[in-house]
Scaffold this motif. Sequence first.
Motif, PDB file in Angstrom:
ATOM      1  N   ALA A 205      35.587  20.712  17.056  1.00  0.00           N
ATOM      2  CA  ALA A 205      34.665  20.003  17.944  1.00  0.00           C
ATOM      3  C   ALA A 205      34.713  20.591  19.349  1.00  0.00           C
ATOM      4  CB  ALA A 205      35.022  18.516  17.988  1.00  0.00           C
ATOM      5  N   VAL A 206      33.540  20.731  19.958  1.00  0.00           N
ATOM      6  CA  VAL A 206      33.435  21.164  21.350  1.00  0.00           C
ATOM      7  C   VAL A 206      33.322  19.920  22.215  1.00  0.00           C
ATOM      8  CG1 VAL A 206      32.032  22.383  23.045  1.00  0.00           C
ATOM      9  CG2 VAL A 206      32.377  23.360  20.777  1.00  0.00           C
ATOM     10  N   GLN A 207      34.152  19.831  23.239  1.00  0.00           N
ATOM     11  CA  GLN A 207      34.186  18.640  24.079  1.00  0.00           C
ATOM     12  C   GLN A 207      33.973  19.012  25.539  1.00  0.00           C
ATOM     13  OE1 GLN A 207      37.877  16.674  22.960  1.00  0.00           O
ATOM     14  NE2 GLN A 207      37.218  16.455  20.839  1.00  0.00           N
ATOM     15  N   TYR A 208      33.284  18.167  26.251  1.00  0.00           N
ATOM     16  CA  TYR A 208      32.858  18.338  27.628  1.00  0.00           C
ATOM     17  C   TYR A 208      31.721  19.366  27.737  1.00  0.00           C
ATOM     18  CZ  TYR A 208      36.204  15.295  30.011  1.00  0.00           C
ATOM     19  OH  TYR A 208      36.886  14.209  30.462  1.00  0.00           O
ATOM     20  N   THR A 209      30.849  19.119  28.696  1.00  0.00           N
ATOM     21  CA  THR A 209      29.703  19.987  28.966  1.00  0.00           C
ATOM     22  C   THR A 209      30.046  20.990  30.064  1.00  0.00           C
ATOM     23  OG1 THR A 209      28.829  18.541  30.683  1.00  0.00           O
ATOM     24  CG2 THR A 209      28.139  18.088  28.398  1.00  0.00           C
ATOM     25  N   ASP A 210      29.181  21.978  30.236  1.00  0.00           N
ATOM     26  CA  ASP A 210      29.381  22.942  31.308  1.00  0.00           C
ATOM     27  C   ASP A 210      29.484  22.240  32.664  1.00  0.00           C
ATOM     28  OD1 ASP A 210      29.022  24.724  29.256  1.00  0.00           O
ATOM     29  OD2 ASP A 210      27.443  25.886  30.246  1.00  0.00           O
ATOM     30  N   GLU A 211      28.608  21.274  32.896  1.00  0.00           N
ATOM     31  CA  GLU A 211      28.589  20.589  34.192  1.00  0.00           C
ATOM     32  C   GLU A 211      29.891  19.824  34.441  1.00  0.00           C
ATOM     33  OE1 GLU A 211      24.753  21.751  32.881  1.00  0.00           O
ATOM     34  OE2 GLU A 211      26.207  20.423  31.882  1.00  0.00           O
ATOM     35  N   GLU A 212      30.443  19.222  33.394  1.00  0.00           N
ATOM     36  CA  GLU A 212      31.695  18.482  33.550  1.00  0.00           C
ATOM     37  C   GLU A 212      32.865  19.429  33.823  1.00  0.00           C
ATOM     38  OE1 GLU A 212      31.003  14.603  30.681  1.00  0.00           O
ATOM     39  OE2 GLU A 212      31.112  16.596  29.755  1.00  0.00           O
ATOM     40  N   ILE A 213      32.930  20.534  33.070  1.00  0.00           N
ATOM     41  CA  ILE A 213      34.003  21.509  33.291  1.00  0.00           C
ATOM     42  C   ILE A 213      33.901  22.106  34.679  1.00  0.00           C
ATOM     43  CG2 ILE A 213      34.972  23.704  32.516  1.00  0.00           C
ATOM     44  CD1 ILE A 213      34.012  22.976  29.675  1.00  0.00           C
ATOM     45  N   ARG A 214      32.667  22.439  35.086  1.00  0.00           N
ATOM     46  CA  ARG A 214      32.467  23.039  36.409  1.00  0.00           C
ATOM     47  C   ARG A 214      32.908  22.075  37.510  1.00  0.00           C
ATOM     48  NH1 ARG A 214      27.577  24.206  35.756  1.00  0.00           N
ATOM     49  NH2 ARG A 214      27.869  26.330  34.929  1.00  0.00           N
ATOM     50  N   ALA A 215      32.637  20.799  37.338  1.00  0.00           N
ATOM     51  CA  ALA A 215      33.060  19.812  38.341  1.00  0.00           C
ATOM     52  C   ALA A 215      34.573  19.807  38.487  1.00  0.00           C
ATOM     53  CB  ALA A 215      32.558  18.419  37.947  1.00  0.00           C
ATOM     54  N   ALA A 216      35.288  19.889  37.363  1.00  0.00           N
ATOM     55  CA  ALA A 216      36.750  19.907  37.416  1.00  0.00           C
ATOM     56  C   ALA A 216      37.261  21.175  38.089  1.00  0.00           C
ATOM     57  CB  ALA A 216      37.316  19.797  36.006  1.00  0.00           C
ATOM     58  N   VAL A 217      36.649  22.312  37.775  1.00  0.00           N
ATOM     59  CA  VAL A 217      37.082  23.585  38.351  1.00  0.00           C
ATOM     60  C   VAL A 217      36.867  23.585  39.867  1.00  0.00           C
ATOM     61  CG1 VAL A 217      36.565  26.062  38.456  1.00  0.00           C
ATOM     62  CG2 VAL A 217      36.786  24.918  36.237  1.00  0.00           C
ATOM     63  N   VAL A 218      35.731  23.076  40.308  1.00  0.00           N
ATOM     64  CA  VAL A 218      35.451  23.029  41.747  1.00  0.00           C
ATOM     65  C   VAL A 218      36.458  22.134  42.455  1.00  0.00           C
ATOM     66  CG1 VAL A 218      33.795  22.226  43.481  1.00  0.00           C
ATOM     67  CG2 VAL A 218      33.014  23.609  41.541  1.00  0.00           C
ATOM     68  N   GLU A 219      36.735  20.966  41.887  1.00  0.00           N
ATOM     69  CA  GLU A 219      37.692  20.056  42.521  1.00  0.00           C
ATOM     70  C   GLU A 219      39.083  20.670  42.581  1.00  0.00           C
ATOM     71  OE1 GLU A 219      37.389  17.323  44.236  1.00  0.00           O
ATOM     72  OE2 GLU A 219      35.219  17.500  43.974  1.00  0.00           O
ATOM     73  N   ALA A 220      39.491  21.328  41.499  1.00  0.00           N
ATOM     74  CA  ALA A 220      40.804  21.972  41.498  1.00  0.00           C
ATOM     75  C   ALA A 220      40.872  23.048  42.574  1.00  0.00           C
ATOM     76  CB  ALA A 220      41.097  22.568  40.117  1.00  0.00           C
ATOM     77  N   ASP A 221      39.832  23.855  42.659  1.00  0.00           N
ATOM     78  CA  ASP A 221      39.811  24.901  43.667  1.00  0.00           C
ATOM     79  C   ASP A 221      39.844  24.312  45.076  1.00  0.00           C
ATOM     80  OD1 ASP A 221      39.455  27.809  44.321  1.00  0.00           O
ATOM     81  OD2 ASP A 221      37.631  27.063  45.261  1.00  0.00           O
ATOM     82  N   ASN A 222      39.118  23.225  45.285  1.00  0.00           N
ATOM     83  CA  ASN A 222      39.116  22.577  46.590  1.00  0.00           C
ATOM     84  C   ASN A 222      40.497  22.070  46.984  1.00  0.00           C
ATOM     85  OD1 ASN A 222      36.402  23.063  46.857  1.00  0.00           O
ATOM     86  ND2 ASN A 222      35.758  20.973  46.380  1.00  0.00           N
ATOM     87  N   HIS A 223      41.294  21.703  45.980  1.00  0.00           N
ATOM     88  CA  HIS A 223      42.641  21.187  46.230  1.00  0.00           C
ATOM     89  C   HIS A 223      43.711  22.276  46.117  1.00  0.00           C
ATOM     90  CE1 HIS A 223      40.564  17.330  45.496  1.00  0.00           C
ATOM     91  NE2 HIS A 223      41.586  16.774  46.127  1.00  0.00           N
ATOM     92  N   ASN A 224      43.274  23.533  46.037  1.00  0.00           N
ATOM     93  CA  ASN A 224      44.215  24.645  45.864  1.00  0.00           C
ATOM     94  C   ASN A 224      45.049  24.479  44.593  1.00  0.00           C
ATOM     95  OD1 ASN A 224      43.440  25.902  48.364  1.00  0.00           O
ATOM     96  ND2 ASN A 224      44.683  24.364  49.435  1.00  0.00           N
ATOM     97  N   ARG A 225      44.424  23.990  43.564  1.00  0.00           N
ATOM     98  CA  ARG A 225      45.055  23.815  42.257  1.00  0.00           C
ATOM     99  C   ARG A 225      44.228  24.594  41.236  1.00  0.00           C
ATOM    100  NH1 ARG A 225      48.240  22.216  45.489  1.00  0.00           N
ATOM    101  NH2 ARG A 225      49.282  20.160  45.548  1.00  0.00           N
ATOM    102  N   TYR A 226      44.509  24.422  39.968  1.00  0.00           N
ATOM    103  CA  TYR A 226      43.770  25.137  38.928  1.00  0.00           C
ATOM    104  C   TYR A 226      43.583  24.235  37.725  1.00  0.00           C
ATOM    105  CZ  TYR A 226      48.293  25.818  36.581  1.00  0.00           C
ATOM    106  OH  TYR A 226      49.501  25.610  35.960  1.00  0.00           O
ATOM    107  N   VAL A 227      42.691  24.654  36.830  1.00  0.00           N
ATOM    108  CA  VAL A 227      42.416  23.915  35.596  1.00  0.00           C
ATOM    109  C   VAL A 227      42.961  24.695  34.416  1.00  0.00           C
ATOM    110  CG1 VAL A 227      40.605  23.080  34.034  1.00  0.00           C
ATOM    111  CG2 VAL A 227      40.359  22.792  36.515  1.00  0.00           C
ATOM    112  N   THR A 228      43.651  23.988  33.538  1.00  0.00           N
ATOM    113  CA  THR A 228      44.023  24.533  32.239  1.00  0.00           C
ATOM    114  C   THR A 228      43.334  23.694  31.180  1.00  0.00           C
ATOM    115  OG1 THR A 228      45.848  25.277  30.833  1.00  0.00           O
ATOM    116  CG2 THR A 228      46.123  23.144  31.925  1.00  0.00           C
TER     117      THR A 228
END
Length: 406
Positions: A205-228
Amino acid sequence: MPRLLITDAVPLDPAAGAYGDACWIEVGDDGRIAGTGTGPAPTVPDGTPVLEAAGATVMPGLIDAHVHLLLTTLHQGEAASWTPGYATVRALAEAGRMLRRGFTTVRDVGGADRGMVRALEEGLMPGPRLVAGGMALSQTGGHGDIRPLGQDWRPCCQHQAGFARIADGPQEVRAAAREEFRKGAQHLKLLVSGGVASPHDEVSAVQYTDEEIRAAVVEADNHNRYVTVHAYHPRAVNRALRLGVRCVEHGNLLDQETIGLLLERGAFLVPTLITYEMLAEHGRAAGLPEASVRKVADVRQAGLSALERAHAAGVNLVYGSDLLGPMTAAQLGEFELRAQVQPNADVIRAATTTAARLLRMEGEIGTLSVGAHADLLVLDGDPLTDISVLTRPETRKHVVKAGALI
């Protein structure tokens, strides 16, 4: 005053995959390596502990980049009755066992919080250095949504002890990410494919959309963190890499395009082979739901081949175990599985220098360099030629964390 002096040590440099000349290692009162040398050992004040290694191997402490400290049982019904306090005490007890196995740093990728980090930092309980990501994010019906099928409501405020919280849509994902970072998360984990332990979804199963993943990546970058991301197959993994995630957990079903994207992006892959071996052997008896037991075979056989191909291509590979409940006792077994397709030196790098780069702690852990945390193993044997030196308790003479003998 020095905290510890080690003499007659044979140092293993993971980056070089080679041993240095016999040396002494001095640890300062800050718990960091203050100096090393091959000449006569320095004179230390009376009362300073002196560890005579007598020619034993001394190497950096091990790093496990995929643990779930709070998941100390596979019986979901049993865990549902636990209070957060009881679950935390069980988790910290397991952290102590991990330290005694030689893991001086672990990265928790779903569940552990800043309070657990603080308890270990303050020495309230013995345990490894803990890098915690708070709760993982799952879509409704995703890998982290373990609600019974008859339950239509979400847990209030997502404050239950567990490894994931539900967030749907870019706005909810963004808010959940901000909340986890507010509470001290050092990274953010997204669950972007089905999984083995979740009984109600398919591995493919594929979970989460591009827009949802992108939102997480942007927030992580803004906080000087990363997404796994938790993901098994190319449809999920490749999309996440294109959207900017830095690390992939599992990746058993990866394809050549996945390998190309991992290399192009300089991303990290954390295989967790030992968990499928243990689930296949003990999962049913340990309380794994029958639906999950059937899914183990979907990923187990492909894992070693995926690791071999990723290694041959030069992907950044990091050590992870992902063991749950009583199976955590097999945490060191990942070394022997990986050594089937990788040189021992490369397996050791995955649990030291490469893991330190993933955690953004290069030079701080995973090394014997001056200034690094004095997290060390003293071993009776040569792990470069015999990987079982790392997995057999009788060869582990001493574990040192921040200069303190465990």
